[in-house]
Design a protein around this motif. Structure first.
Motif, PDB file in Angstrom:
ATOM      1  N   PRO A  39       1.242  -0.972  -0.031  1.00  0.00           N
ATOM      2  CA  PRO A  39      -0.153   0.102   0.284  1.00  0.00           C
ATOM      3  C   PRO A  39       0.694   1.288   0.408  1.00  0.00           C
ATOM      4  CG  PRO A  39      -0.036  -0.487   1.690  1.00  0.00           C
ATOM      5  CD  PRO A  39       0.868  -1.553   1.823  1.00  0.00           C
ATOM      6  N   GLY A  40       2.183   1.023  -0.179  1.00  0.00           N
ATOM      7  CA  GLY A  40       2.920   2.340  -0.107  1.00  0.00           C
ATOM      8  C   GLY A  40       2.885   3.389  -1.037  1.00  0.00           C
ATOM      9  N   VAL A  58       6.597   5.368   2.441  1.00  0.00           N
ATOM     10  CA  VAL A  58       5.529   4.238   3.670  1.00  0.00           C
ATOM     11  C   VAL A  58       5.570   4.958   4.611  1.00  0.00           C
ATOM     12  CG1 VAL A  58       6.145   1.816   3.909  1.00  0.00           C
ATOM     13  CG2 VAL A  58       3.896   2.459   3.971  1.00  0.00           C
ATOM     14  N   ALA A  59       4.964   5.115   5.598  1.00  0.00           N
ATOM     15  CA  ALA A  59       5.082   5.065   7.168  1.00  0.00           C
ATOM     16  C   ALA A  59       5.229   3.807   7.782  1.00  0.00           C
ATOM     17  CB  ALA A  59       4.198   6.207   7.686  1.00  0.00           C
ATOM     18  N   SER A  60       5.707   2.991   8.789  1.00  0.00           N
ATOM     19  CA  SER A  60       5.127   2.468   9.938  1.00  0.00           C
ATOM     20  C   SER A  60       4.293   2.556  10.462  1.00  0.00           C
ATOM     21  CB  SER A  60       7.023   1.732  10.717  1.00  0.00           C
ATOM     22  OG  SER A  60       7.465   1.954  10.117  1.00  0.00           O
ATOM     23  N   PHE A  62       1.610   3.541   9.069  1.00  0.00           N
ATOM     24  CA  PHE A  62       0.899   3.583   8.762  1.00  0.00           C
ATOM     25  C   PHE A  62       0.075   1.945   8.347  1.00  0.00           C
ATOM     26  CE2 PHE A  62      -0.849   3.049   3.432  1.00  0.00           C
ATOM     27  CZ  PHE A  62      -1.744   3.265   3.661  1.00  0.00           C
ATOM     28  N   HIS A  63       1.603   1.254   7.488  1.00  0.00           N
ATOM     29  CA  HIS A  63       1.237   0.064   7.551  1.00  0.00           C
ATOM     30  C   HIS A  63       2.978  -0.948   7.810  1.00  0.00           C
ATOM     31  CE1 HIS A  63       1.646  -4.201   4.903  1.00  0.00           C
ATOM     32  NE2 HIS A  63       0.439  -3.207   4.889  1.00  0.00           N
ATOM     33  N   GLU A  64       2.564  -1.651   8.843  1.00  0.00           N
ATOM     34  CA  GLU A  64       3.980  -1.737   9.710  1.00  0.00           C
ATOM     35  C   GLU A  64       4.392  -2.823   9.258  1.00  0.00           C
ATOM     36  OE1 GLU A  64       5.646  -3.714  14.231  1.00  0.00           O
ATOM     37  OE2 GLU A  64       3.111  -3.027  13.491  1.00  0.00           O
ATOM     38  N   ARG A  65       4.352  -3.174   8.769  1.00  0.00           N
ATOM     39  CA  ARG A  65       4.711  -4.814   8.096  1.00  0.00           C
ATOM     40  C   ARG A  65       5.570  -4.287   6.381  1.00  0.00           C
ATOM     41  NH1 ARG A  65       8.287  -8.104   7.454  1.00  0.00           N
ATOM     42  NH2 ARG A  65       8.081  -9.552   5.771  1.00  0.00           N
ATOM     43  N   SER A  66       5.245  -2.788   5.917  1.00  0.00           N
ATOM     44  CA  SER A  66       5.400  -2.344   4.361  1.00  0.00           C
ATOM     45  C   SER A  66       6.964  -1.968   4.949  1.00  0.00           C
ATOM     46  CB  SER A  66       5.015  -1.579   3.764  1.00  0.00           C
ATOM     47  OG  SER A  66       4.023  -2.029   3.174  1.00  0.00           O
ATOM     48  N   GLY A  67       7.017  -1.697   6.421  1.00  0.00           N
ATOM     49  CA  GLY A  67       8.056  -0.514   6.990  1.00  0.00           C
ATOM     50  C   GLY A  67       8.897  -1.235   7.099  1.00  0.00           C
ATOM     51  N   GLU A  68       8.503  -2.581   7.261  1.00  0.00           N
ATOM     52  CA  GLU A  68      10.067  -3.314   8.291  1.00  0.00           C
ATOM     53  C   GLU A  68      10.894  -3.955   6.725  1.00  0.00           C
ATOM     54  OE1 GLU A  68       7.952  -6.394  10.035  1.00  0.00           O
ATOM     55  OE2 GLU A  68       7.530  -5.085  11.704  1.00  0.00           O
ATOM     56  N   LEU A  69       9.772  -4.060   5.555  1.00  0.00           N
ATOM     57  CA  LEU A  69      10.157  -4.554   4.279  1.00  0.00           C
ATOM     58  C   LEU A  69      10.644  -3.584   3.778  1.00  0.00           C
ATOM     59  CD1 LEU A  69       7.483  -6.882   3.270  1.00  0.00           C
ATOM     60  CD2 LEU A  69       9.437  -7.137   3.998  1.00  0.00           C
ATOM     61  N   TYR A  70      10.885  -2.587   4.231  1.00  0.00           N
ATOM     62  CA  TYR A  70      11.726  -1.453   3.092  1.00  0.00           C
ATOM     63  C   TYR A  70      13.050  -1.417   3.909  1.00  0.00           C
ATOM     64  CZ  TYR A  70       7.505   1.183   0.281  1.00  0.00           C
ATOM     65  OH  TYR A  70       6.610   0.716  -0.559  1.00  0.00           O
ATOM     66  N   ARG A  71      12.131  -0.848   5.621  1.00  0.00           N
ATOM     67  CA  ARG A  71      14.072  -1.217   6.008  1.00  0.00           C
ATOM     68  C   ARG A  71      15.441  -2.567   5.481  1.00  0.00           C
ATOM     69  NH1 ARG A  71      10.298   1.066   9.209  1.00  0.00           N
ATOM     70  NH2 ARG A  71      10.499   3.585  10.525  1.00  0.00           N
ATOM     71  N   ASP A  72      14.491  -3.512   5.469  1.00  0.00           N
ATOM     72  CA  ASP A  72      15.217  -4.522   4.956  1.00  0.00           C
ATOM     73  C   ASP A  72      16.122  -5.054   3.262  1.00  0.00           C
ATOM     74  OD1 ASP A  72      14.684  -5.788   7.774  1.00  0.00           O
ATOM     75  OD2 ASP A  72      12.703  -7.236   6.326  1.00  0.00           O
ATOM     76  N   GLU A  73      14.925  -4.143   2.402  1.00  0.00           N
ATOM     77  CA  GLU A  73      15.456  -3.799   1.092  1.00  0.00           C
ATOM     78  C   GLU A  73      16.499  -3.041   1.017  1.00  0.00           C
ATOM     79  OE1 GLU A  73      13.657  -2.845  -3.174  1.00  0.00           O
ATOM     80  OE2 GLU A  73      12.569  -2.226  -1.209  1.00  0.00           O
ATOM     81  N   ALA A 100      12.071   5.693   2.846  1.00  0.00           N
ATOM     82  CA  ALA A 100      11.677   6.210   0.821  1.00  0.00           C
ATOM     83  C   ALA A 100      12.711   5.683   1.103  1.00  0.00           C
ATOM     84  CB  ALA A 100      11.236   8.177   1.192  1.00  0.00           C
ATOM     85  N   LEU A 101      12.746   4.977  -0.245  1.00  0.00           N
ATOM     86  CA  LEU A 101      14.089   3.975  -1.126  1.00  0.00           C
ATOM     87  C   LEU A 101      13.697   5.039  -1.924  1.00  0.00           C
ATOM     88  CD1 LEU A 101      13.237   2.265   1.037  1.00  0.00           C
ATOM     89  CD2 LEU A 101      14.579   1.064  -0.101  1.00  0.00           C
ATOM     90  N   GLY A 102      15.390   5.646  -2.821  1.00  0.00           N
ATOM     91  CA  GLY A 102      14.741   6.011  -4.434  1.00  0.00           C
ATOM     92  C   GLY A 102      15.917   5.093  -5.133  1.00  0.00           C
ATOM     93  N   PHE A 103      15.687   4.605  -6.366  1.00  0.00           N
ATOM     94  CA  PHE A 103      16.301   3.925  -7.055  1.00  0.00           C
ATOM     95  C   PHE A 103      16.321   4.678  -8.482  1.00  0.00           C
ATOM     96  CE2 PHE A 103      14.110   1.180  -4.309  1.00  0.00           C
ATOM     97  CZ  PHE A 103      15.348   0.159  -3.974  1.00  0.00           C
TER      98      PHE A 103
END
Length: 305
Positions: A39-40, A58-60, A62-73, A100-103
């Motif tokens: 949902p990010g 995404v904000a943790s 707002f969606h905690e699991r997405s925040g975890e995954l972004y940090r893992d990424e 936030a991640l920029g690619f």
């Protein structure tokens, strides 16, 4: 039922400001990317200077699991070997809540139904990955898969499988036994992406790349191809079993290990498909159901059922 991603305009002003600082100037154009299962925010941002960057945020809270995954990424991208088919991570922002991640921006996405050129490139991509040793900093896929629910969980929980072919409930104990060792069977030393599907592939400079690497692990060299094929058949690539049987990775895989992994994967999809939808991504259950149907039919063929 569908999911709507966060929009650039919905990000707090301080987060937009942090991102624009990294971009070097103000954002002039936003191209939102609505595919995928998060949902990010996911968008290609073009600055007033014409620079294009793919940004996800995404904000943790707002969606905690997405925040975890972004940090893992961020962590995984820091150890990926040079030349891996992945966009370059330019920068990341993390204020403890917003991530936030920029690619490097892609030229285009992969569209389904699968087209011959894209499918050929995807299959070649798995061959390339199979030859890349996983960095020591990445864990083994066995630890990841061991925590994923499958047939044994459905059996122990008394999961209602009445929406599936009665054959499933009738053979649940057998399926749990066949897939019991799937986490160990999937282990190896090759670099594994862990979530390879059409919506996680893009084209840049004529090259097919995999995006979204938070699940990367050390895995069996054939694992990525096997796990990709249920979604590929679903999206027009042709028979998963036929592609597997004709591919060098499938031919080289130990048949018992591959069947164990396929059983575990099918069980994961079946079990997940009857669970309540996760917050923010209600459409994922229908997709898991569809992949489960393909994986289960392939598994029954392998078992002679």
């Amino acid at each position: 039922m569908s999911r709507t991603r966060l929009a650039w305009s919905a990000l707090p002003a301080h987060v937009q400001g942090e991102i624009e600082d990294r971009l070097g100037s103000a954002v002039e154009h936003v191209e939102s990317h609505e595919g995928g299962y998060s949902p990010g925010m996911a968008a290609t941002l073009t600055t007033v200077g014409g620079e294009r960057t793919f940004v996800k945020a995404v904000a943790s809270s707002f969606h905690e699991r997405s925040g975890e995954l972004y940090r893992d990424e961020v962590r995984v991208n820091g150890v990926l070997p040079e030349g891996v088919p992945a966009p370059r991570l330019r920068w990341s922002v993390d204020d403890g809540d917003w991530v936030a991640l920029g690619f490097d921006a892609a030229d285009s996405s992969v569209h389904v139904p699968w087209q011959p050129d894209d499918l050929t490139a995807a299959i070649e991509l798995f061959t390339t990955l199979a030859e890349v040793p996983a960095p020591d900093a990445l864990g083994s896929v066995g630890g990841h898969l061991a925590g994923m629910p499958t047939w044994a969980n459905a059996h122990a929980e008394g999961t209602d499988l009445s929406s599936w072919d009665p054959w499933v409930a009738e053979h649940l104990s057998m399926l749990a036994e066949v897939g019991a060792d799937w986490a160990h069977a999937a282990e190896g030393t090759a670099l594994g992406h862990g979530d390879a599907r059409a919506d996680n592939m893009v084209r840049t400079g004529g090259r097919l790349l995999l995006v979204d690497w938070p699940y990367a692990t050390a895995a069996a060299p054939w694992l990525e191809l096997l796990c990709f094929l249920p979604s590929a058949e679903l999206e027009g690539a042709g028979s998963a079993a036929a592609i597997w049987d004709s591919h060098p990775l499938g031919q080289a895989a130990d048949p018992d290990r591959a069947t164990a992994v396929l059983a575990g994967l099918a069980g994961y999809f079946v079990h997940a498909s009857v669970q309540p939808p996760p917050p923010g991504i209600p459409h994922v259950r229908a997709y898991q159901r569809a992949q489960g149907e393909v994986a289960l039919a392939w598994l029954r063929e392998q078992l002679g059922e």
